[in-house]
Design an enzyme around this catalytic site. Structure first.
Site, short mmCIF file in Angstrom:
data_model
loop_
_atom_site.label_atom_id
_atom_site.label_comp_id
_atom_site.label_asym_id
_atom_site.label_seq_id
_atom_site.Cartn_x
_atom_site.Cartn_y
_atom_site.Cartn_z
CG ASP A 22 -4.54 13.16 -7.30
OD1 ASP A 22 -3.21 13.40 -6.58
OD2 ASP A 22 -4.67 12.31 -7.63
N GLY A 23 -3.01 15.81 -6.54
CA GLY A 23 -1.90 16.65 -7.81
C GLY A 23 -1.01 17.61 -7.34
NE ARG A 26 -0.01 14.25 -10.62
CZ ARG A 26 -1.42 13.45 -10.79
NH1 ARG A 26 -2.45 13.78 -12.11
NH2 ARG A 26 -1.67 13.42 -9.54
CG HIS A 39 2.62 17.82 -0.06
ND1 HIS A 39 1.60 17.39 -0.71
CD2 HIS A 39 3.57 17.22 0.05
CE1 HIS A 39 1.89 16.12 -0.77
NE2 HIS A 39 3.54 16.47 -0.36
NE ARG A 73 2.39 10.13 -0.72
CZ ARG A 73 1.38 11.21 -1.82
NH1 ARG A 73 2.21 11.86 -1.89
NH2 ARG A 73 0.53 11.06 -2.79
CG LEU A 133 -16.97 24.68 6.64
CD1 LEU A 133 -18.20 23.49 6.40
CD2 LEU A 133 -15.70 24.77 6.47
NE ARG A 190 -7.87 11.01 -7.27
CZ ARG A 190 -7.11 10.39 -6.60
NH1 ARG A 190 -8.04 9.34 -6.31
NH2 ARG A 190 -6.29 9.68 -6.97
C1 FPP Z 1 -1.76 14.61 -2.97
O1 FPP Z 1 -0.80 14.65 -4.13
C2 FPP Z 1 -2.03 15.20 -1.43
C3 FPP Z 1 -2.00 14.42 -0.70
C4 FPP Z 1 -1.42 13.74 -0.29
C5 FPP Z 1 -1.68 15.41 0.85
C6 FPP Z 1 -2.22 16.04 1.19
C7 FPP Z 1 -2.04 18.01 1.36
C8 FPP Z 1 -2.52 18.86 1.72
C9 FPP Z 1 -2.79 19.60 0.91
C10 FPP Z 1 -1.68 20.25 2.59
C11 FPP Z 1 -1.90 19.76 4.63
C12 FPP Z 1 -3.12 19.54 4.50
C13 FPP Z 1 -4.05 20.02 5.29
C14 FPP Z 1 -5.51 19.58 6.28
C15 FPP Z 1 -3.58 21.37 6.10
P1 FPP Z 1 0.18 13.96 -4.51
O2 FPP Z 1 1.02 14.21 -3.45
O3 FPP Z 1 -0.43 12.51 -4.69
O4 FPP Z 1 0.55 14.82 -5.74
P2 FPP Z 1 0.36 13.72 -6.87
O5 FPP Z 1 -0.52 12.54 -7.48
O6 FPP Z 1 0.87 14.55 -8.22
O7 FPP Z 1 1.98 12.67 -6.86
#
Ligand code: FPP
Length: 244
Positions: A22-23, A26, A39, A73, A133, A190
């Site tokens: 998460d994050g 931000r 991302h 989103r 893994l 988390r």
């Molecule tokens: C949360 O941050 C993250 C996600 C919803 C997406 C996670 C995806 C990746 C890390 C990249 C792609 C994954 C792979 C396996 C290649 P958020 O957007 O909710 O952040 P925020 O809470 O700060 O808005």
């Protein structure tokens, strides 16, 4: 939390770590960048985390990459995330495969775009004999929905006379979840400071230790992983028994 310098050398790591990454948004916002930049950086951290888990001897890593609620989103962000996933699979599959990583995907995969589904199945097929893994990626995943789908399959079997209702127990139920064959997570991490499950692995995390690391996912480093493992080892896992 105490510092966890070289802690990994002192105790076995948890066999199965699940992470709510998460994050990203931000992290990007704090730098005046578009969310996709967060991302992208997050995807790099995924690569590094897989490597660190292998180095530490973790057997299973499960990542929450896209929840069934993430469709809310903006379309552009969803498209960006799907594009990132395709890129990740195209670019890293050979390396992951050579590194002995087995890939699995959980969630309602049929709800994903066709050009994402095919590479997912291809990745599962190409890595199915690996065992160093098990990397499970949750996509279009929701824990409640997973439980409902399992209940439906069992109800259908019972209605068709293939199953006696009395035969349904926890083990049989678990074998109808997307995670069938994967052990329950020992540790769930988390990032970002939020402290909730967000519909992730609801059934499987009945006895999972939760550790919240207050850094945004793009800033998550090996030291944070070790810190979470260190915290995990400090916990007294009793599975409902008394402390004696
Ligand atoms: C949360 O941050 C993250 C996600 C919803 C997406 C996670 C995806 C990746 C890390 C990249 C792609 C994954 C792979 C396996 C290649 P958020 O957007 O909710 O952040 P925020 O809470 O700060 O808005």
């Amino acid at each position: 939390m105490e510092a966890a310098t070289s802690y990994s050398q002192k105790a076995d790591p948890p066999a199965h770590i699940a992470i709510i990454m998460d994050g990203n948004g931000r992290w990007a916002k704090a730098r005046g960048l578009p969310r996709i930049a967060g991302h992208q950086k997050g995807a790099e951290v995924v690569r590094e985390t897989v490597t660190h888990c292998r180095e530490l001897g973790v057997a299973c890593l499960t990542l929450y990459a896209f929840s069934s609620e993430n469709w809310k989103r903006p379309t552009a962000e969803v498209d960006d995330l799907m594009g990132l996933l395709r890129l990740y699979l195209r670019r890293d599959l050979i390396e992951l495969s050579r590194a002995g990583v087995r890939m699995r995907f959980i969630g309602d995969l049929r709800g994903l775009p066709a050009d994402v589904i095919d590479p997912l199945y291809e990745a599962e097929r190409r890595t199915r004999d690996n065992s160093d893994l098990v990397l499970t990626v949750a996509l279009n995943y929701g824990g409640r929905n997973e439980i409902v789908q399992a209940a439906r399959k069992l109800a259908e079997a019972a209605a068709a006379g293939r199953l006696q209702v009395q035969e349904i127990d926890e083990q049989l139920f678990a074998s109808h979840l997307d995670t069938a064959g994967i052990p329950d997570p020992d540790l769930m991490i988390r990032t970002s400071g939020e402290q909730r499950m967000s519909n992730f692995l609801l059934w499987q995390s009945a006895y999972t230790e939760m550790v919240f690391i207050p850094v945004l996912w793009p800033d998550f480093r090996k030291s944070h992983l070790e810190e979470a493992i260190h915290e995990f080892h400090r916990r007294d896992r009793r599975y409902g028994a008394s402390s004696g």
